[in-house]
Write a protein that holds these residues in place. Structure first.
Motif, PDB file in Angstrom:
ATOM      1  N   GLN A 277      46.741  44.868  35.110  1.00  0.00           N
ATOM      2  CA  GLN A 277      46.198  44.443  36.397  1.00  0.00           C
ATOM      3  C   GLN A 277      44.672  44.422  36.377  1.00  0.00           C
ATOM      4  OE1 GLN A 277      48.654  46.544  35.972  1.00  0.00           O
ATOM      5  NE2 GLN A 277      50.374  45.961  37.288  1.00  0.00           N
ATOM      6  N   SER A 278      44.070  45.439  35.752  1.00  0.00           N
ATOM      7  CA  SER A 278      42.606  45.505  35.689  1.00  0.00           C
ATOM      8  C   SER A 278      42.038  44.357  34.869  1.00  0.00           C
ATOM      9  CB  SER A 278      42.167  46.846  35.092  1.00  0.00           C
ATOM     10  OG  SER A 278      42.452  47.906  35.974  1.00  0.00           O
ATOM     11  N   LEU A 279      42.700  44.012  33.776  1.00  0.00           N
ATOM     12  CA  LEU A 279      42.243  42.882  32.964  1.00  0.00           C
ATOM     13  C   LEU A 279      42.323  41.582  33.759  1.00  0.00           C
ATOM     14  CD1 LEU A 279      43.849  43.715  29.493  1.00  0.00           C
ATOM     15  CD2 LEU A 279      41.402  43.673  30.048  1.00  0.00           C
ATOM     16  N   ALA A 280      43.376  41.423  34.580  1.00  0.00           N
ATOM     17  CA  ALA A 280      43.523  40.222  35.406  1.00  0.00           C
ATOM     18  C   ALA A 280      42.412  40.142  36.444  1.00  0.00           C
ATOM     19  CB  ALA A 280      44.886  40.226  36.090  1.00  0.00           C
ATOM     20  N   ILE A 281      42.077  41.277  37.046  1.00  0.00           N
ATOM     21  CA  ILE A 281      40.997  41.309  38.041  1.00  0.00           C
ATOM     22  C   ILE A 281      39.663  40.957  37.389  1.00  0.00           C
ATOM     23  CG2 ILE A 281      39.673  42.824  39.571  1.00  0.00           C
ATOM     24  CD1 ILE A 281      42.337  44.313  40.098  1.00  0.00           C
ATOM     25  N   LEU A 282      39.423  41.497  36.204  1.00  0.00           N
ATOM     26  CA  LEU A 282      38.181  41.182  35.483  1.00  0.00           C
ATOM     27  C   LEU A 282      38.119  39.690  35.149  1.00  0.00           C
ATOM     28  CD1 LEU A 282      37.848  44.229  33.061  1.00  0.00           C
ATOM     29  CD2 LEU A 282      36.430  43.722  35.057  1.00  0.00           C
ATOM     30  N   LYS A 283      39.252  39.112  34.782  1.00  0.00           N
ATOM     31  CA  LYS A 283      39.285  37.674  34.514  1.00  0.00           C
ATOM     32  C   LYS A 283      38.945  36.884  35.779  1.00  0.00           C
ATOM     33  CE  LYS A 283      42.566  37.514  30.657  1.00  0.00           C
ATOM     34  NZ  LYS A 283      43.910  37.044  30.207  1.00  0.00           N
ATOM     35  N   GLY A 284      39.476  37.364  36.913  1.00  0.00           N
ATOM     36  CA  GLY A 284      39.195  36.685  38.179  1.00  0.00           C
ATOM     37  C   GLY A 284      37.721  36.708  38.517  1.00  0.00           C
ATOM     38  N   VAL A 285      37.081  37.860  38.323  1.00  0.00           N
ATOM     39  CA  VAL A 285      35.640  37.963  38.564  1.00  0.00           C
ATOM     40  C   VAL A 285      34.892  37.060  37.583  1.00  0.00           C
ATOM     41  CG1 VAL A 285      33.651  39.507  38.594  1.00  0.00           C
ATOM     42  CG2 VAL A 285      35.854  40.312  39.463  1.00  0.00           C
ATOM     43  N   GLY A 286      35.347  37.061  36.335  1.00  0.00           N
ATOM     44  CA  GLY A 286      34.717  36.190  35.334  1.00  0.00           C
ATOM     45  C   GLY A 286      34.869  34.721  35.675  1.00  0.00           C
ATOM     46  N   ASP A 287      36.032  34.344  36.186  1.00  0.00           N
ATOM     47  CA  ASP A 287      36.248  32.957  36.614  1.00  0.00           C
ATOM     48  C   ASP A 287      35.235  32.563  37.678  1.00  0.00           C
ATOM     49  OD1 ASP A 287      38.483  32.691  34.953  1.00  0.00           O
ATOM     50  OD2 ASP A 287      39.862  33.377  36.514  1.00  0.00           O
ATOM     51  N   TRP A 288      34.995  33.465  38.620  1.00  0.00           N
ATOM     52  CA  TRP A 288      34.048  33.188  39.702  1.00  0.00           C
ATOM     53  C   TRP A 288      32.638  33.015  39.141  1.00  0.00           C
ATOM     54  CZ3 TRP A 288      30.241  36.726  41.809  1.00  0.00           C
ATOM     55  CH2 TRP A 288      29.560  36.203  42.922  1.00  0.00           C
ATOM     56  N   TYR A 289      32.217  33.903  38.276  1.00  0.00           N
ATOM     57  CA  TYR A 289      30.890  33.792  37.673  1.00  0.00           C
ATOM     58  C   TYR A 289      30.743  32.486  36.890  1.00  0.00           C
ATOM     59  CZ  TYR A 289      28.769  38.338  38.711  1.00  0.00           C
ATOM     60  OH  TYR A 289      28.175  39.402  39.347  1.00  0.00           O
ATOM     61  N   ALA A 290      31.838  32.066  36.232  1.00  0.00           N
ATOM     62  CA  ALA A 290      31.799  30.852  35.411  1.00  0.00           C
ATOM     63  C   ALA A 290      32.038  29.588  36.233  1.00  0.00           C
ATOM     64  CB  ALA A 290      32.844  30.946  34.305  1.00  0.00           C
ATOM     65  N   GLY A 291      32.305  29.741  37.523  1.00  0.00           N
ATOM     66  CA  GLY A 291      32.593  28.581  38.359  1.00  0.00           C
ATOM     67  C   GLY A 291      33.917  27.940  38.016  1.00  0.00           C
ATOM     68  N   LYS A 292      34.844  28.744  37.503  1.00  0.00           N
ATOM     69  CA  LYS A 292      36.157  28.243  37.104  1.00  0.00           C
ATOM     70  C   LYS A 292      37.094  28.320  38.301  1.00  0.00           C
ATOM     71  CE  LYS A 292      39.591  28.870  33.414  1.00  0.00           C
ATOM     72  NZ  LYS A 292      39.967  29.723  32.251  1.00  0.00           N
ATOM     73  N   MET A 293      37.178  27.211  39.049  1.00  0.00           N
ATOM     74  CA  MET A 293      37.945  27.195  40.278  1.00  0.00           C
ATOM     75  C   MET A 293      39.173  26.294  40.124  1.00  0.00           C
ATOM     76  SD  MET A 293      36.126  29.342  41.901  1.00  0.00           S
ATOM     77  CE  MET A 293      36.970  29.323  43.486  1.00  0.00           C
ATOM     78  N   GLY A 294      39.935  26.155  41.206  1.00  0.00           N
ATOM     79  CA  GLY A 294      41.156  25.365  41.144  1.00  0.00           C
ATOM     80  C   GLY A 294      42.281  26.135  40.455  1.00  0.00           C
TER      81      GLY A 294
END
Length: 298
Positions: A277-294
């Motif tokens: 779960q923590s790795l998934a949350i970190l990926k989500g934060v990383g997606d936001w920083y990278a502008g990886k939306m959709g």
């Protein structure tokens, strides 16, 4: 007054057909139904459903466009057809036979309701059996939003934080002219709160109809993504939503909030607590920083 009902099907044709059956049994049949399929595996079962008692338009997307993209496909079609009101309705809902007649009496002042009609965005109540969700409430700097029962709405600290729940949201055609369609960057979660915040900033009224309830069975369709993926969407979209819609001090706090999230999850990983779960949350934060939306694909 022309009314269009839009619902999205994604690998849940049985639910969608149950909703269509409840719409077929309406005493007031003056409405159109737009069913948007987001590239389902079981779409054949849905396409085989026919009825001469309701006007059904099918839109089949060649990929899963999520909540915003799927609804936008239906909204564009409804506007082309000259609709006055759009009702976004979850496909895991069903309604009583008098629903459309009661709704029309409230929306159309010429129907003799004496209520003067409605405008803007109108939220309908979702009866989930053990509770009735009356409205959504924004929580700044938190990864989730909450649904309020009627008894708690009056206790809400600010009506500016209330929004119409996307599972049963009525939208006047003029709203789309002023603020556009749903934001497709989210794919899942926060789209309804975002839409209402944009409307509120544009001076568009948001009201609620607690007396008109829609039966809702909480869908398992999104849960098929798995808990880690849901967490990834929630945290990415929460950061995006807060930065986009929050007041100035919330916008400033989004950055340290993201650092706090990262630090907390790293500590959990180090001590071996809920690592997936923590790795998934970190990926989500990383997606936001990278502008990886959709839609997320990994």
């Amino acid at each position: 007054m022309k009314l269009s009902i839009i619902t999205i099907n994604y690998n849940s044709s049985e639910n969608t057909i149950k909703l269509l059956e409840s719409l077929k049994n309406q005493t007031d049949k003056d409405f159109e139904i737009i069913v948007v399929d987001n590239n389902s595996h079981d779409v054949g079962k849905l396409m085989d459903y026919k009825t001469s008692e309701t006007n059904i338009i099918y839109i089949k997307n060649d990929r899963n466009l999520g909540y915003s993209g799927g609804n936008n496909s239906g909204i564009q079609k409804a506007l082309q057809n000259g609709t006055d009101w759009v009702l976004l309705l979850n496909n895991d809902t069903w309604i009583e036979s008098s629903f459309m007649g009661r709704l029309r009496a409230v929306l159309d002042p010429s129907a003799g309701s004496g209520q003067g009609g409605k405008e803007g965005i109108v939220g309908l109540a979702l009866d989930e059996g053990n509770k009735v969700a009356y409205a959504g409430q924004i929580q700044w700097l938190k990864p989730t939003l909450i649904h309020l029962p009627t008894s708690q709405v009056g206790k809400a600290k600010s009506v500016d934080k209330l929004y119409a729940i996307g599972g049963a949201m009525l939208i006047n055609k003029n709203v789309f002219d002023r603020i556009g369609l749903l934001d497709e960057n989210y794919f899942l979660y926060f789209e309804d709160a975002d839409f209402c915040q944009r409307a509120r900033k544009a001076g568009i009224p948001i009201s609620f109809l607690p007396e008109i309830k829609i039966a809702h069975s909480v869908s398992a369709s999104t849960k098929k993504l798995g808990s880690p993926m849901l967490l990834r969407y929630h945290y990415r979209n929460a950061l995006y939503f807060n930065l986009k819609n929050g007041p100035w001090h919330i916008k400033l706090l989004v950055w340290p909030w993201s650092w706090l999230i990262i630090t907390k999850q790293i500590i959990k990983i180090v001590v071996g607590k809920n690592k997936e779960q923590s790795l998934a949350i970190l990926k989500g934060v990383g997606d936001w920083y990278a502008g990886k939306m959709g839609k997320l694909h990994d």
